[in-house]
Design an enzyme around this catalytic site. Structure first.
Site, PDB file in Angstrom:
ATOM      1  N   GLN A 197       0.826  -1.207   0.000  1.00  0.00           N
ATOM      2  CA  GLN A 197       0.000   0.000   0.000  1.00  0.00           C
ATOM      3  C   GLN A 197       0.864   1.262   0.000  1.00  0.00           C
ATOM      4  O   GLN A 197       0.492   2.274  -0.593  1.00  0.00           O
ATOM      5  CB  GLN A 197      -0.938  -0.002   1.212  1.00  0.00           C
ATOM      6  CG  GLN A 197      -1.947  -1.141   1.211  1.00  0.00           C
ATOM      7  CD  GLN A 197      -2.773  -1.197  -0.052  1.00  0.00           C
ATOM      8  OE1 GLN A 197      -3.361  -0.198  -0.479  1.00  0.00           O
ATOM      9  NE2 GLN A 197      -2.828  -2.367  -0.684  1.00  0.00           N
ATOM     10  N   HIS A 222       1.718   3.009  -3.330  1.00  0.00           N
ATOM     11  CA  HIS A 222       0.688   3.741  -4.064  1.00  0.00           C
ATOM     12  C   HIS A 222       1.011   5.226  -4.175  1.00  0.00           C
ATOM     13  O   HIS A 222       0.819   5.841  -5.222  1.00  0.00           O
ATOM     14  CB  HIS A 222      -0.676   3.599  -3.374  1.00  0.00           C
ATOM     15  CG  HIS A 222      -1.470   2.418  -3.827  1.00  0.00           C
ATOM     16  ND1 HIS A 222      -1.919   2.264  -5.106  1.00  0.00           N
ATOM     17  CD2 HIS A 222      -1.901   1.330  -3.154  1.00  0.00           C
ATOM     18  CE1 HIS A 222      -2.598   1.135  -5.214  1.00  0.00           C
ATOM     19  NE2 HIS A 222      -2.595   0.542  -4.039  1.00  0.00           N
ATOM     20  N   GLU A 278      -8.713   1.990   6.093  1.00  0.00           N
ATOM     21  CA  GLU A 278      -9.329   1.595   4.819  1.00  0.00           C
ATOM     22  C   GLU A 278      -9.232   0.079   4.632  1.00  0.00           C
ATOM     23  O   GLU A 278     -10.232  -0.609   4.428  1.00  0.00           O
ATOM     24  CB  GLU A 278      -8.609   2.317   3.672  1.00  0.00           C
ATOM     25  CG  GLU A 278      -9.123   1.929   2.295  1.00  0.00           C
ATOM     26  CD  GLU A 278      -8.273   2.517   1.188  1.00  0.00           C
ATOM     27  OE1 GLU A 278      -8.749   2.571   0.036  1.00  0.00           O
ATOM     28  OE2 GLU A 278      -7.121   2.917   1.450  1.00  0.00           O
ATOM     29  N   HIS A 279      -8.012  -0.455   4.669  1.00  0.00           N
ATOM     30  CA  HIS A 279      -7.771  -1.893   4.590  1.00  0.00           C
ATOM     31  C   HIS A 279      -7.302  -2.377   5.953  1.00  0.00           C
ATOM     32  O   HIS A 279      -6.329  -1.853   6.490  1.00  0.00           O
ATOM     33  CB  HIS A 279      -6.696  -2.228   3.555  1.00  0.00           C
ATOM     34  CG  HIS A 279      -6.966  -1.696   2.179  1.00  0.00           C
ATOM     35  ND1 HIS A 279      -6.416  -0.507   1.720  1.00  0.00           N
ATOM     36  CD2 HIS A 279      -7.710  -2.187   1.165  1.00  0.00           C
ATOM     37  CE1 HIS A 279      -6.821  -0.298   0.481  1.00  0.00           C
ATOM     38  NE2 HIS A 279      -7.607  -1.298   0.123  1.00  0.00           N
ATOM     39  N   ASP A 321      -7.817  -5.918  -4.087  1.00  0.00           N
ATOM     40  CA  ASP A 321      -7.512  -4.759  -4.933  1.00  0.00           C
ATOM     41  C   ASP A 321      -7.719  -5.082  -6.408  1.00  0.00           C
ATOM     42  O   ASP A 321      -8.090  -4.212  -7.197  1.00  0.00           O
ATOM     43  CB  ASP A 321      -6.053  -4.332  -4.724  1.00  0.00           C
ATOM     44  CG  ASP A 321      -5.906  -3.293  -3.632  1.00  0.00           C
ATOM     45  OD1 ASP A 321      -6.940  -2.850  -3.096  1.00  0.00           O
ATOM     46  OD2 ASP A 321      -4.767  -2.925  -3.313  1.00  0.00           O
ATOM     47  N   HIS A 375     -52.650  20.059   7.187  1.00  0.00           N
ATOM     48  CA  HIS A 375     -52.420  18.630   7.399  1.00  0.00           C
ATOM     49  C   HIS A 375     -53.675  17.988   7.989  1.00  0.00           C
ATOM     50  O   HIS A 375     -54.106  16.899   7.574  1.00  0.00           O
ATOM     51  CB  HIS A 375     -51.245  18.409   8.356  1.00  0.00           C
ATOM     52  CG  HIS A 375     -49.893  18.615   7.742  1.00  0.00           C
ATOM     53  ND1 HIS A 375     -49.496  19.826   7.216  1.00  0.00           N
ATOM     54  CD2 HIS A 375     -48.841  17.758   7.565  1.00  0.00           C
ATOM     55  CE1 HIS A 375     -48.257  19.712   6.750  1.00  0.00           C
ATOM     56  NE2 HIS A 375     -47.840  18.461   6.940  1.00  0.00           N
TER      57      HIS A 375
END
Length: 424
Positions: free
Chosen positions: A249, A252, A317-318, A351, A410
């Site tokens: 990761q 990235h 996230e992961h 992924d 109403h």
């Protein structure tokens, strides 16, 4: 007791107002000038002169011919896996109608969004899997129009693998447009790009800021930042596995976050040493090392319960759980984008090809939302029809409550159906 063997550095961030103003200016120019602004930004930001932004059928077929059959086979395999999981999810979203009390019939419908925009990042690597992750669930949901925007290469074309993956995944139209200008075009439309109802897909900070600014005028999936991974490890975890998962990761982006939370100081030190060893031979080491040095963390806890508490607070996230009997701890983890149980469940499988979606919440957003799924592209709506027996049960309550609230219109709307009179 929580011990930080490695802390995240204070990361200097560019002025938020400057980013907001830059993106706002881009959006405004696209709204005013349409395609002309898109072509102008392609030259300014992508360094390419385009005659048009829409990819033609000939270009799609040419892209396919440029790819080796093994790559096409791999794309098809991942499409099949992602589609199968999306289909399984949709089958569990059911429509129903039920008579809740005599004469009162309530129901639920599941309706696909009509038009969706899929943003596929360009950047450092051709992320063909990102095309699949936003297009395929939308297609399975029944979205009738899927428009894809992705940045052009320096040669003025969409990367052939990204282009063909988007085509095979079910894109109806593909445009060589990237950045905040692509989000503006999808939200408000230009001469060549029709506006959509919802935009999905990851992107850089300009794309994310643009999604934030157009939200409300158009729906968005979520606001996702740089990639994150957190590995929970005990004394039985394999340092080599943990290190590869963190670096996978980290490569990235220099702003990606890789975090180790472990109950073993020995494992913590072994993982840090292994990371240094692997960086020596990793082709993407320049990015991965910057990410690890700036944003990497190593946290040692005394107990597994403490490790789980820290993890739930960080809401990654992961989340990769590499402990003994990992599946037994499933229910204790509550805040994450996607969960990977056991040392064999590498994040890279999800992924790319296993079927779950990789467009996931970051920056602790997992505390209140999950990632993209088939339901992202569906509207769950309600309906009702009421018989006289239902009116006799509902109207008296509605009349009394409306009177207390001072909403006489109403009251009349309820009462005329019960008594035939406007007032009680």
């Amino acid at each position: 007791m929580v011990q930080y063997l490695k802390k995240e550095m204070n990361v200097s961030k560019s002025s938020k107002s400057e980013l907001e103003q830059t993106v706002a200016s881009i959006i405004d120019q696209v709204r005013q000038k349409g395609d002309a602004a898109l072509l102008q930004f392609a030259q300014k930001f992508d360094g390419v002169t385009l005659q048009q932004t829409k990819v033609t059928e000939d270009e799609i077929q040419t892209a396919g011919k440029q790819l080796p059959q093994t790559l096409i086979d791999d794309i098809q395999f991942s499409i099949e896996r992602i589609r199968a999981f999306a289909v399984a999810q949709k089958e569990r979203l059911t429509e129903f109608e039920q008579e809740m009390i005599p004469g009162v019939h309530l129901g639920q419908r599941v309706i696909p969004i009509e038009a969706v925009g899929s943003y596929v990042p360009g950047g450092r690597y051709p992320l063909l899997s990102s095309a699949q992750m936003s297009i395929i669930p939308a297609k399975v949901a029944g979205v009738s129009q899927i428009r894809v925007c992705t940045p052009p290469t320096k040669e003025g074309h969409v990367h052939p693998a990204v282009l063909y993956a988007a085509h095979l995944s079910g894109a109806d139209e593909i445009f060589a447009v990237g950045g905040a200008q692509a989000i503006a075009a999808l939200a408000y439309g230009t001469e060549s790009i029709q506006p959509v109802n919802k935009i999905a897909g990851p992107g850089n900070r300009f794309v994310t800021e643009a999604k934030k600014q157009v939200q409300g005028d158009v729906g968005i999936d979520l606001l996702a930042g740089p990639s994150e991974v957190l590995v929970v490890a005990d004394e039985e975890a394999k340092p080599q596995f943990v290190a590869t998962d963190l670096l996978a990761q980290a490569e990235h982006d220099v702003d990606a976050r890789a975090i180790l939370v472990t109950t073993s100081a020995d494992v913590a030190h072994a993982v840090m040493n292994e990371i240094e060893h692997q960086l020596k031979t990793l082709p993407t080491a320049e990015v991965a090392r910057a990410s690890w040095e700036r944003r990497g963390q190593v946290i040692v806890t005394e107990t597994l319960e403490e490790a789980i508490q820290v993890t739930n607070d960080l809401a990654p996230e992961h989340l990769h759980v590499q402990i003994k009997d990992a599946y037994e701890a499933l229910a204790q983890f509550t805040n994450y984008g996607s969960l990977f149980l056991g040392e064999n469940a590498s994040v890279v499988y999800a992924d790319k090809v296993c079927g779950t979606n990789h467009i996931l919440p970051t920056q602790e957003a997992a505390k209140y939302t999950g990632g993209v799924w088939v339901g992202t592209f569906l509207k769950v709506v309600t309906y009702q029809w009421i018989e006289q027996a239902g009116i006799e049960r509902l109207a008296p309550h509605s009349v009394r409550q409306s009177k207390r609230e001072g909403l006489i219109g109403h009251l009349r709307s309820a009462n005329i159906r019960l008594t035939g009179n406007l007032d009680q």
